[in-house]
Design a protein around this motif. Sequence first.
Motif, PDB file in Angstrom:
ATOM      1  N   THR A 148       0.849  -1.188   0.000  1.00 48.53           N
ATOM      2  CA  THR A 148       0.000   0.000   0.000  1.00 48.53           C
ATOM      3  C   THR A 148       0.883   1.236   0.000  1.00 48.53           C
ATOM      4  O   THR A 148       1.739   1.401   0.885  1.00 48.53           O
ATOM      5  CB  THR A 148      -0.934   0.022   1.220  1.00 48.53           C
ATOM      6  N   LEU A 149       0.690   2.094  -0.986  1.00 49.93           N
ATOM      7  CA  LEU A 149       1.418   3.356  -1.091  1.00 49.93           C
ATOM      8  C   LEU A 149       0.440   4.491  -0.812  1.00 49.93           C
ATOM      9  O   LEU A 149      -0.654   4.523  -1.387  1.00 49.93           O
ATOM     10  CB  LEU A 149       2.030   3.511  -2.483  1.00 49.93           C
ATOM     11  N   GLY A 150       0.811   5.407   0.095  1.00 51.23           N
ATOM     12  CA  GLY A 150      -0.122   6.452   0.483  1.00 51.23           C
ATOM     13  C   GLY A 150       0.520   7.816   0.604  1.00 51.23           C
ATOM     14  O   GLY A 150       1.735   7.944   0.793  1.00 51.23           O
ATOM     15  N   LEU A 151      -0.314   8.836   0.484  1.00 51.97           N
ATOM     16  CA  LEU A 151       0.086  10.220   0.713  1.00 51.97           C
ATOM     17  C   LEU A 151      -0.938  10.857   1.633  1.00 51.97           C
ATOM     18  O   LEU A 151      -2.141  10.821   1.357  1.00 51.97           O
ATOM     19  CB  LEU A 151       0.163  10.997  -0.602  1.00 51.97           C
ATOM     20  N   THR A 152      -0.464  11.432   2.736  1.00 55.84           N
ATOM     21  CA  THR A 152      -1.326  12.150   3.666  1.00 55.84           C
ATOM     22  C   THR A 152      -0.779  13.563   3.830  1.00 55.84           C
ATOM     23  O   THR A 152       0.403  13.744   4.150  1.00 55.84           O
ATOM     24  CB  THR A 152      -1.376  11.463   5.037  1.00 55.84           C
ATOM     25  N   ARG A 153      -1.632  14.533   3.590  1.00 56.85           N
ATOM     26  CA  ARG A 153      -1.219  15.937   3.714  1.00 56.85           C
ATOM     27  C   ARG A 153      -2.137  16.644   4.699  1.00 56.85           C
ATOM     28  O   ARG A 153      -3.372  16.565   4.588  1.00 56.85           O
ATOM     29  CB  ARG A 153      -1.261  16.644   2.358  1.00 56.85           C
ATOM     30  N   ARG A 154      -1.534  17.296   5.652  1.00 63.18           N
ATOM     31  CA  ARG A 154      -2.291  18.080   6.633  1.00 63.18           C
ATOM     32  C   ARG A 154      -2.188  19.562   6.293  1.00 63.18           C
ATOM     33  O   ARG A 154      -1.166  20.029   5.801  1.00 63.18           O
ATOM     34  CB  ARG A 154      -1.765  17.822   8.050  1.00 63.18           C
ATOM     35  N   PHE A 155      -3.248  20.280   6.570  1.00 63.71           N
ATOM     36  CA  PHE A 155      -3.234  21.726   6.271  1.00 63.71           C
ATOM     37  C   PHE A 155      -4.004  22.477   7.342  1.00 63.71           C
ATOM     38  O   PHE A 155      -4.710  21.886   8.163  1.00 63.71           O
ATOM     39  CB  PHE A 155      -3.838  21.992   4.888  1.00 63.71           C
TER      40      PHE A 155
END
Length: 710
Positions: A703-710
């Motif tokens: 599983t490849l993921g990207l999580t971005r917080r803003f």
Amino acid sequence: MFIRFACATSALALCSVASGPALAQSAQQATTIDDVVVTAARTALPRSAMPSTIEVINEAQIAQQAALGSSAVETVATLIPSFSPTRQKLSGAGETLRGRSPLFLVDGVPQSTPLRDDSRDGFTIDPFFIDRVEVIFGSNAIQGVGATGGVVNYVTAAPPVEGAGPGGRFQALTTVDDSRFGDSVGGKLAGIVGQDFGRFDLTVGAAREYRGAYYDGGDRRVGVDGAQGDLQDSISWSLFGKAGFDVSADRRIELMVNHFELEGDGDYVGVAGNRGTGLPTTSARGNAPGIQPSNDVTSAALSYTDTNVLGGTLRAQLFAHDYSGVFGGGTFGTFQDTAIAPAGTLFDQSANNSEKLGFKLDWQGDIAPVPGLSALVGADALRDTTWQGLVLTGRDWVPETRYESLAPFVQLNQRLLGGRLNLSGGLRYETVTLFVDDFRTLASYGGGQQVDGGEPGFNELLSNIGATFEVVPGLKAYGSFAQGFSMADVGRVLRGINIPGQDVDTFLDISPVITDNYEIGLEFSRGDLQASIAAFRSETAKGARLVLVGGVYEVAREATGIEGVEISARYTLSDTLRLGGGYAHLDGRSDTNGDGKVDQDLDGANISPDRLILWAESDLTDTLSLRLQAGRYFERTFDGQPAENDFEGYDLVDLIAVWRAGFGDISLGVQNLLDADYISYNSDTTRPTDNAAYFAGRGRTVTLGLTRRF
């Protein structure tokens, strides 16, 4: 024997934790459980005053397991040794906590369907919207009906930080089998945003996930469970919202709404395996007939809190829950009716439906005349209307059944010796009535039987008592007795009536499953070392054991006893390395011949295997971290059960890597790192002659993921 075993294991744990070094707490160490208010316990007492085993899975741990593509229930099963291995299916039948069914909650709203238990209550919310999971071990009546094994409360996203402006996070994941890149590809997109506007705050989110086909360690496509429902080859989407209004500095109103849908795509059909040769059930491309299995769930809760009422806190919650679960179809003998179609040709499928409406009201505060005494008093009410229908022919399989309960309760806690000793005790009085109208069973039950309705009920006083004691700073001992209760699956009983002239008032035994839970334990927390051990026994004189009859599980009201021990430890070795693990041993027996002795082993549908988990986390650099976790499910034999149900055991290893880049966190999760080829626990230990339900576990996936917080 239980007491001797408990004393021996407790002494062993005391020696082991007392010999550990007391080092300064690392800045990297996770927040201890004493720093968290466990809302599922319905008390603001510190963790040190609670005489039971409680585990809080925090947001960071949830995010770690999400990097593997895990569901909410898989996260709990991975991190809690005494939770059963999951079936990796939509149905969680046979998945237990300490050998009994847990009660699943979302912000305190019950998700179960106790009148017709279809075991799908673990899939009612997307894990992206969960901030933490509170697990209370052992039978208790804190939240009412259903917690014979414990409570699993999914606590949703917290309100936005006051004055911080809009904020949130976005996540994108893709999952694929390591050697089959075509139809194994799955993906997920999710986002949540919130803002505090002063006295008013709002949080909204949405998630959508597509799951591809699953492959086992031998690169065979895993068999789909066409009847109970599957997670592979499915699409789910979810909407979440939470709005709060601060009436004053002391008073707050909050509304939470969660909607979750999961439905199979129907692109595969099952191909029976062969238990004799060890060939598991597989899948082939094809069009699955009928309406595809699905979960459709909406939960809502309106809560009010006033922290200044008679020197204490008043809390009120009004909740609603609407659930529909569709099962796969077939020309099953149960569904046949020659008045509709020739015998053996009638295709149909069922849907389980439950509508809940209830309230919770409680007040907690100090009792001023008695130093150190606090009280929690309140009342709960629940109305649950459940029915199971056949969706293609419009027939009723389980008639509409309404459960109504009212339960006042009181819980007292006395602090002594400057807080080192805490004594607790409480009572809860359940008043329950079941309403069933006249109905007719399906034609397959003796030609269809007319059954007179009725209003059976029961009253039950449930109690608990416990104590905690700080032996030395950092070492707590506790012991408790607590009662929990649940309903036997009355829907299974009602739909199967095949004898003429029955009346619900005299035929249906709705006496509750009362479980008595005894527990003693030690918890140690000093410096960089945290460790605990608990020994328990759970027994009921009239349980509800699942028994396979003619290919269908029915309910047997039998005495059961389960005992076990749980051990866990966590150690911060350095600023960059943390180690931990846990172990659970369970032993369960039942009285199958009515002689008053629990003398036959519970089978794999009713108890989980012994289990060891180990993990290590390392911050390799300021931006790169790794976690390696391994689980060993030990072999188990079942006295009195077919030898074919013996469990061989298996090992699973996962790897999680996270790179904190400037534009977000990139995660790589490898589930079943060693590509173990194994049969799932439930399939290996139940239905010994059913080749169509011989399911393998999932092989290595990435599983490849990207999580971005803003």
